[in-house]
Design a protein around this motif. Sequence first.
Motif, PDB file in Angstrom:
ATOM      1  N   TYR A  47      -4.222  -4.258  -0.262  1.00 48.52           N
ATOM      2  CA  TYR A  47      -4.957  -3.116  -0.795  1.00 48.52           C
ATOM      3  C   TYR A  47      -4.907  -3.107  -2.316  1.00 48.52           C
ATOM      4  O   TYR A  47      -3.832  -3.023  -2.916  1.00 48.52           O
ATOM      5  N   VAL A  98      -1.054  -4.585   4.653  1.00 45.01           N
ATOM      6  CA  VAL A  98      -0.910  -3.527   3.654  1.00 45.01           C
ATOM      7  C   VAL A  98      -0.907  -4.049   2.227  1.00 45.01           C
ATOM      8  O   VAL A  98      -1.360  -3.365   1.303  1.00 45.01           O
ATOM      9  N   GLN A 102      -7.892   0.281   6.873  1.00 45.59           N
ATOM     10  CA  GLN A 102      -8.819  -0.549   6.104  1.00 45.59           C
ATOM     11  C   GLN A 102      -9.656  -1.481   6.968  1.00 45.59           C
ATOM     12  O   GLN A 102     -10.604  -2.084   6.485  1.00 45.59           O
ATOM     13  N   SER A 159       0.559   0.308  -2.351  1.00 42.89           N
ATOM     14  CA  SER A 159       0.266   0.286  -0.922  1.00 42.89           C
ATOM     15  C   SER A 159       1.408  -0.356  -0.149  1.00 42.89           C
ATOM     16  O   SER A 159       1.987   0.258   0.748  1.00 42.89           O
ATOM     17  N   GLU A 160       1.774  -1.581  -0.512  1.00 42.15           N
ATOM     18  CA  GLU A 160       2.869  -2.247   0.190  1.00 42.15           C
ATOM     19  C   GLU A 160       4.209  -1.581  -0.062  1.00 42.15           C
ATOM     20  O   GLU A 160       5.173  -1.756   0.700  1.00 42.15           O
ATOM     21  N   TYR A 163      -4.384  -1.661   6.095  1.00 42.35           N
ATOM     22  CA  TYR A 163      -4.358  -0.235   5.776  1.00 42.35           C
ATOM     23  C   TYR A 163      -3.886  -0.021   4.337  1.00 42.35           C
ATOM     24  O   TYR A 163      -3.316  -0.917   3.726  1.00 42.35           O
ATOM     25  N   GLN A 164      -4.171   1.178   3.834  1.00 45.67           N
ATOM     26  CA  GLN A 164      -3.602   1.589   2.558  1.00 45.67           C
ATOM     27  C   GLN A 164      -2.398   2.469   2.824  1.00 45.67           C
ATOM     28  O   GLN A 164      -2.495   3.515   3.467  1.00 45.67           O
ATOM     29  N   GLY A 165      -1.273   2.031   2.319  1.00 48.51           N
ATOM     30  CA  GLY A 165      -0.094   2.873   2.312  1.00 48.51           C
ATOM     31  C   GLY A 165       0.127   3.407   0.908  1.00 48.51           C
ATOM     32  O   GLY A 165      -0.621   3.103  -0.023  1.00 48.51           O
ATOM     33  N   HIS A 166       1.164   4.204   0.756  1.00 49.08           N
ATOM     34  CA  HIS A 166       1.570   4.659  -0.578  1.00 49.08           C
ATOM     35  C   HIS A 166       3.066   4.918  -0.567  1.00 49.08           C
ATOM     36  O   HIS A 166       3.574   5.578   0.335  1.00 49.08           O
ATOM     37  N   SER A 190      -9.627  -5.240   2.011  1.00 48.43           N
ATOM     38  CA  SER A 190      -8.191  -5.354   1.745  1.00 48.43           C
ATOM     39  C   SER A 190      -7.497  -6.406   2.597  1.00 48.43           C
ATOM     40  O   SER A 190      -6.290  -6.605   2.462  1.00 48.43           O
ATOM     41  N   SER A 230      -5.980  -1.100  -5.743  1.00 47.37           N
ATOM     42  CA  SER A 230      -6.205   0.303  -6.097  1.00 47.37           C
ATOM     43  C   SER A 230      -7.691   0.644  -6.115  1.00 47.37           C
ATOM     44  O   SER A 230      -8.481  -0.012  -6.780  1.00 47.37           O
TER      45      SER A 230
END
Length: 473
Positions: A443, A440, A403, A296-297, A255-258, A436, A445
């Motif tokens: 990912y 996490v 993702q 992401s991480e 997945y994409q985190g932020h 990805s 950018s």
Amino acid sequence: MSGSQISRNIPDHIDAEADVVVIGAGACGLVAALRAKAAGAEVIVLERDASPSGSTSMSSGFVPAPATRFQRSIGTEDDTPERFEADIMSKSKGKSAPSLARLAAQTIGPALEWLADAHGLEWTVLDDFLYPGHSRHRMHAVPEKTGAALEARLLVAVEAAGIPVVNEARVTTLHAEGDDRIAAVGITRPDGATEILGCKALVLACNGFGGNPALVRQHIPEIADGLYYGHQGNTGDALIWGEALGAQLEHVSGYQGHGSLAHPHGILISWALMMEGGIQVNSEGARFSNEHGGYSEQAVNVLAQPGGIAWNVYDARVHAFAQGFPDYQEAMAAGAIREAAGVTELASITGLPGVALEATLSQVATYQSGEAADPFGREFTGKPALAAPFFAVKVTGALFHTQGGLMIDDQARVVREDGSAFANLFAGGGAACGVSGPDVSGYLSGNGLLTAIGFGFVAGDAAGTLAVPGASG
């Protein structure tokens, strides 16, 4: 899961039909529709919402692509699909599906140039800083530099191409003909009315499952308690349909985190602030990670701090730079950005312990001057030292979008566990497995819009060609 079903029964009637049906009117679905139309197909796009927006509108709108004429216009002459593919694989530590990384890297440049040439989309390349993990300036954006503007421009192109986008048309059922082909889709309207739409080819462009808490907890428990900053319509329909059909599911834990969502305002604060010299501290005034590792991480790192909260701390130079981003301007207008003349005032307005905060900033100054090395491994010497006045914004970590998804081949056809492809079922964007990898940290950018546009481009072309063999676009 009654909202996402597979019917093995051929419907007793068809209300309407199209050569290619596309589910979802985000970037993936709109690009797929444009490409299928160019292949000579009659196309209909089905959108569950009252107006299309989805994950594309919520994104930054930045699309990484190598070897484009837009790159060359700013002097980036040496980027290649192979270099980009290597960056993708490096970020995921080799865990991305190699075939998909190659497909994305080779396809996205031609897709952006085709959108410019055939549909008038304007692209500019962001060259003021490198996003984490990218070895070249390759982030493309429409002039407004927002995902909402990208979505709007694609909608204009679709309308000009004469492709109908049917809103408030939630697909609840796929009608399968045997084990190989989708013959029709069942649509449910807000008032409960239903329709059956026949198709020769179907493109799943309905994103992932970030808006389905049960699926998130099942597949990505580490972020299940984090804030979801994505479109609520991403409820995993493609994943549910695919699993029921026997499709191969890959990297559903990815997945994409932020790690920089303004709290409680819910506004994205660009990671460019970190790349330009900003730092993150926790509620104890201490840094806790290498902020250049990737945004992401960093979601997981931030959520691991007391209260799941961090503060972005930076100075007037970075603040001025950040004002070039519409989201940051929105955060300023919302009162999320704090300003302080010095460390004492900064501690007062943030509630951070002054002694610890001053110690942290003093340590960072030694890293920026080269006197000491950052124990987290960040290289600080490339940017000017932070200097008063200071700015700060309170942030939390969030899940942006999943993702993993349906495995596809090099024509974006959905494949089964044995690798064989369904005859007329295609997928792209968040509905498909991305590039990805399974966690996490993989990912890179822009990976979201990379596979939305890149795989949508491939899926639309293949679906249109299948539905109307021999036609020329």
